[in-house]
Design an enzyme around this catalytic site. Structure first.
Site, short mmCIF file in Angstrom:
data_model
loop_
_atom_site.label_atom_id
_atom_site.label_comp_id
_atom_site.label_asym_id
_atom_site.label_seq_id
_atom_site.Cartn_x
_atom_site.Cartn_y
_atom_site.Cartn_z
N GLU A 162 -0.86 -11.37 20.77
CA GLU A 162 -1.24 -9.89 21.10
C GLU A 162 -1.88 -10.16 21.90
OE1 GLU A 162 0.59 -7.29 18.04
OE2 GLU A 162 1.96 -8.30 17.46
N GLU A 361 5.56 -13.60 13.29
CA GLU A 361 5.65 -11.71 12.64
C GLU A 361 6.86 -11.37 12.75
OE1 GLU A 361 2.03 -9.95 13.35
OE2 GLU A 361 0.96 -11.41 13.21
C1 BG6 Z 1 0.23 -7.21 14.07
C2 BG6 Z 1 -0.73 -8.35 14.41
O1 BG6 Z 1 0.03 -6.46 15.49
O2 BG6 Z 1 0.73 -6.66 13.74
C3 BG6 Z 1 -1.43 -8.63 12.73
O3 BG6 Z 1 -0.70 -9.46 14.72
C4 BG6 Z 1 -0.74 -6.33 11.93
O4 BG6 Z 1 -2.31 -8.87 12.73
C5 BG6 Z 1 0.19 -6.42 11.79
O5 BG6 Z 1 -1.21 -6.49 10.84
C6 BG6 Z 1 1.41 -5.05 11.40
O6 BG6 Z 1 0.43 -4.41 12.38
P1 BG6 Z 1 -0.53 -3.22 10.41
O7 BG6 Z 1 -1.70 -2.57 11.78
O8 BG6 Z 1 0.57 -2.65 10.09
O9 BG6 Z 1 -1.45 -4.15 10.61
#
Ligand code: BG6
Length: 460
Positions: A162, A361
């Site tokens: 990202e 993800e």
């Molecule tokens: C993504 C990242 O943006 O979202 C992760 O690659 C992150 O590292 C995930 O944990 C969820 O976001 P957050 O802010 O809820 O942890």
């Protein structure tokens, strides 16, 4: 009826080093930017996280039980190369040796991100981190150490997770510029240096381990027009260009689009470049694109003064980002849940680049605790993942090349910026924000559901 996914589909699960490992000052590790960031009082930090550093063997056993084909993880740069001397830390490499070998023994393919939001604080202190071109040299040195050391064992690499967030969030980069205009300029410059670094890694891997694959991970931005007003429609595509395609174009084509180039030049945001850069940027390209997707947004034509009081990547004089009234929202998924958006975003990426994609993800955050039977019955997460997999099914049936799916996250991890109450895991970690307890692992209902998905290589 069960829809079967293609043979060899990479069923995985994701974490990142600073969010899962803990052990922040053990084994010769240097401090990372994420260790020194200030977290609000009463919120978990990265020092212990999910204590994977001490639970890694148990975690690999759980991955094997789950049936994972791949584990998407990241290396902590500061564990492998703690400071500006760029001397590799043997203990850090040994930690990852045992983890990678245990994964391979269990037939789980390690899928490793080199840069997931954190870098050695020493590099920020020494020369300002990504603001300096020196950071691309440091990253190339780090990538080279990893590629040589794990050659033949790690066959799939991610350069950067990202880039949009990785460069915009000051707590991750150590860029605490207060002036919002200078801050934006810094961010575009840092992002340019990240692109240079990424292309150097592509080229290095081709030379060191030509059999291995490499690609970026993009936080895909699915932006719908707020209305059918032509100005809102334009605002939506412009927002996608400025928040997503700028980065993918640099990764795949080694250049910004005419739209982005012109925007950056007219707004005095175009980064400083060197004549030799073009050969680096155009000289290599990725094998695949990793896709992170949680939610979509809407955009409407910007009216009134620029609002700097929001994440820097939403700051624009072209559009305002706004919510979608048609989507269901929850406490942590406050932009709404939108499985169709995954398809909308991935279709666009495929049409533009025609590269294989992997979902690196996708997941649902909820504040959870075991019920009176000690169980976590996360039916909502099962529904969320199932709905997104249905969209993957449609794309596969259409003939789009999707290599795999990795929900975020394998175990509960410390959120990138919102502590430990925001849980995404298939496995519950028994700790609170302030009390790490013993970080015991408890399989959630979604663990067993996903285990069955993997076992039958498909979804109902
Ligand atoms: C993504 C990242 O943006 O979202 C992760 O690659 C992150 O590292 C995930 O944990 C969820 O976001 P957050 O802010 O809820 O942890």
């Amino acid at each position: 009826m069960i829809y079967r996914f293609p043979d060899g589909f990479m069923w995985g699960a994701s974490t990142s080093a600073f969010q899962v490992e803990g052990g922040y000052n053990e084994g010769g590790r240097g401090l990372a930017t994420t260790d020194v960031q200030k977290v609000p009082e009463g919120t978990a930090d990265t020092k212990i996280a999910a204590d994977h550093y001490h639970h890694w063997r148990e975690d690999v056993n759980l991955m094997a039980e789950l049936g994972l084909k791949t584990y998407r993880m990241s290396f902590s740069w500061s564990r492998i190369m703690p400071d500006e001397t760029l001397v590799p830390n043997k203990e850090g490499l040994a930690f990852y040796d045992q983890l990678i070998d245990a994964l391979l023994e269990n037939h789980i393919e390690p899928f490793v991100t080199l840069y997931h939001f954190e870098c050695p604080q020493a590099l920020v202190d020494a020369f300002g981190g990504w603001k300096s071109r020196k950071m691309a040299d440091a990253y190339a040195a780090y990538a080279e150490v990893c590629f040589r050391h794990f050659k033949g064992r790690i066959r799939k690499w991610v350069t950067v997770n990202e880039q949009l967030i990785a460069t915009a969030a000051g707590n991750l980069t150590g860029n605490y510029e207060k002036d919002p205009v200078k801050n934006l300029k810094n961010i575009w410059q840092m992002s340019y240096h990240v692109s240079l670094a990424e292309h150097r890694a592509f080229a290095l891997l081709r030379e060191i381990d030509p059999e291995a694959l490499i690609g970026p991970v993009c936080a895909i931005q699915v932006v719908y027009p707020h209305s059918s007003r032509p100005e809102d429609v334009a605002a939506a595509w412009q927002a996608e260009e400025m928040m997503e395609f700028y980065m993918l174009d640099m990764s795949v084509r080694g250049a910004y689009s005419p739209f982005v180039t012109s925007y950056l030049k007219t707004h005095d945001l175009y980064p400083e470049t060197d004549p030799a850069d073009e050969a680096v940027l155009k000289g290599s390209s990725p094998d695949f694109i990793g896709v992170n997707y949680y939610f979509s947004v809407c955009a409407k034509k910007k009216e009134g003064p620029v609002n700097y009081n929001q994440p820097p990547f939403w700051v624009s004089d072209l559009y305002d980002i706004c919510e979608n009234p048609y989507l269901k929202k929850t406490e942590w998924m406050n932009m709404g849940i939108d499985p169709e958006g995954l398809r909308t975003g991935m279709e666009k990426i495929y049409q533009r680049y025609q590269l294989p994609m992997i979902i690196t993800e996708n997941g649902m955050a909820v504040s959870e605790a075991p019920d009176e039977n000690g169980e976590i019955v996360d039916t909502y997460r099962i529904e969320y993942i199932h709905a997104h997999l249905k969209q993957v099914q449609i794309m596969l049936e259409e003939g789009i090349d999707i290599m795999g799916y990795c929900p975020w996250s394998f175990v509960d991890v410390v959120s990138s910026h919102q502590g430990f109450a925001k849980r995404y895991g298939l496995i519950y970690i028994d700790r609170t924000e302030t009390d790490p307890k013993d970080c015991a692992r408890i399989r959630k209902k979604s663990f067993f559901w996903y285990q069955n998905v993997i076992r039958q290589n498909g979804i109902e």
